[in-house]
Design a protein around this motif. Structure first.
Motif, PDB file in Angstrom:
ATOM      1  N   ILE A 178       0.868  -1.174   0.000  1.00 52.56           N
ATOM      2  CA  ILE A 178       0.000   0.000   0.000  1.00 52.56           C
ATOM      3  C   ILE A 178       0.908   1.228   0.000  1.00 52.56           C
ATOM      4  O   ILE A 178       1.841   1.318   0.813  1.00 52.56           O
ATOM      5  N   ASN A 179       0.671   2.166  -0.906  1.00 56.72           N
ATOM      6  CA  ASN A 179       1.554   3.335  -0.965  1.00 56.72           C
ATOM      7  C   ASN A 179       1.175   4.372   0.089  1.00 56.72           C
ATOM      8  O   ASN A 179       0.236   4.179   0.866  1.00 56.72           O
ATOM      9  N   THR A 219       6.494  -7.395  -9.537  1.00 58.16           N
ATOM     10  CA  THR A 219       7.130  -6.087  -9.543  1.00 58.16           C
ATOM     11  C   THR A 219       6.043  -5.023  -9.653  1.00 58.16           C
ATOM     12  O   THR A 219       4.983  -5.257 -10.235  1.00 58.16           O
ATOM     13  N   THR A 220       6.316  -3.871  -9.086  1.00 63.00           N
ATOM     14  CA  THR A 220       5.413  -2.729  -9.193  1.00 63.00           C
ATOM     15  C   THR A 220       6.236  -1.483  -8.935  1.00 63.00           C
ATOM     16  O   THR A 220       7.378  -1.556  -8.481  1.00 63.00           O
ATOM     17  N   GLN A 221       5.677  -0.327  -9.243  1.00 64.70           N
ATOM     18  CA  GLN A 221       6.431   0.910  -9.012  1.00 64.70           C
ATOM     19  C   GLN A 221       5.533   1.968  -8.412  1.00 64.70           C
ATOM     20  O   GLN A 221       4.319   1.969  -8.593  1.00 64.70           O
ATOM     21  N   ASP A 222       6.189   2.875  -7.688  1.00 61.18           N
ATOM     22  CA  ASP A 222       5.457   3.966  -7.060  1.00 61.18           C
ATOM     23  C   ASP A 222       6.418   5.119  -6.847  1.00 61.18           C
ATOM     24  O   ASP A 222       7.533   4.930  -6.350  1.00 61.18           O
ATOM     25  N   ASN A 223       6.004   6.308  -7.246  1.00 63.64           N
ATOM     26  CA  ASN A 223       6.821   7.516  -7.078  1.00 63.64           C
ATOM     27  C   ASN A 223       8.230   7.347  -7.627  1.00 63.64           C
ATOM     28  O   ASN A 223       9.210   7.792  -7.025  1.00 63.64           O
ATOM     29  N   GLY A 224       8.322   6.681  -8.769  1.00 64.27           N
ATOM     30  CA  GLY A 224       9.608   6.531  -9.433  1.00 64.27           C
ATOM     31  C   GLY A 224      10.500   5.440  -8.878  1.00 64.27           C
ATOM     32  O   GLY A 224      11.626   5.260  -9.352  1.00 64.27           O
TER      33      GLY A 224
END
Length: 219
Positions: free
Chosen positions: A72-73, A96-101
């Protein structure tokens, strides 16, 4: 980036998670073990992540008591939610996942042993998480597990972080070695602990770990 590596006891009310979020305002992300909470807790976990502007990585139990991976971001948004590999099946490919670069990898518990193969074609992963349910059931498993995580960090040139609960044992065998680890992008040890369930805060820039006071784990 500052990451809190927690080794809570199994609990039902998110007590330690809430405490550590409230008392560590400088932390950007918290990693907790596999199966720390229930599906019914997810709304509260998202609320806490948004309230304290801290991303949360852990595992939870679904309505059938099966384990799922969760990220959870810091806005309270679920950016990863998937099932764990069933024990009788071939290990799932890592997520894999990405958040805020920032590009994240996720290996839930024993999926770490698929990491070398499953992540080999992935590029630019910054941090790989390995939430673990309970501690190791032998010294040999401890060495194998941490050794595999180290090889993944070298192959992917990524930080690899893992943590287990402070209590519990595999299939209630009565023996457990609580574990927490962090390897840098070259495979160098930043943290490698066993039978030491203190909370740590990792600074990914300086590659240093600070031990902090945590809630008394008597419940």
């Amino acid at each position: 980036m500052k990451i809190l590596i927690g080794q809570p006891k199994k609990e039902e009310n998110l007590e330690q998670l809430s405490f550590e979020l409230k008392t560590n305002s400088s932390v950007d992300l918290i990693i907790y073990p596999e199966g720390y909470c229930q599906k019914t807790d997810l709304e509260k976990v998202s609320y806490l992540a948004e309230k304290f502007k801290t991303a949360i990585v852990m595992g939870y139990k679904d309505n059938q008591n099966l384990d799922r991976a969760l990220i959870i971001n810091n806005n309270g948004k679920v950016i990863l939610d998937r099932a764990k590999t069933p024990e009788i099946k071939t290990l799932y490919t890592p997520s894999t996942t990405q958040d805020n670069g920032i590009q994240y990898g996720y290996l839930l518990c024993r999926e770490v042993f698929l990491g070398l193969e499953g992540l080999k074609n992935e590029n630019s992963i910054n941090i790989i998480f390995n939430p673990i349910g309970v501690g190791m059931f032998s010294e040999e498993q401890y060495s194998d597990w941490s050794g595999e995580a180290k090889q993944i960090s070298i192959q992917q040139k990524s930080i690899v972080i893992g943590t287990s609960h402070a209590d519990g044992s595999y299939r209630n065998c009565g023996f457990s070695i609580p574990i927490a680890f962090c390897f840098d992008e070259t495979g160098e040890v930043i943290l490698l602990s066993k039978n030491d369930t203190r909370t740590r805060i990792l600074d990914t820039v300086t590659k240093t770990v600070e031990v902090i006071d945590s809630i008394v784990k008597s419940h």
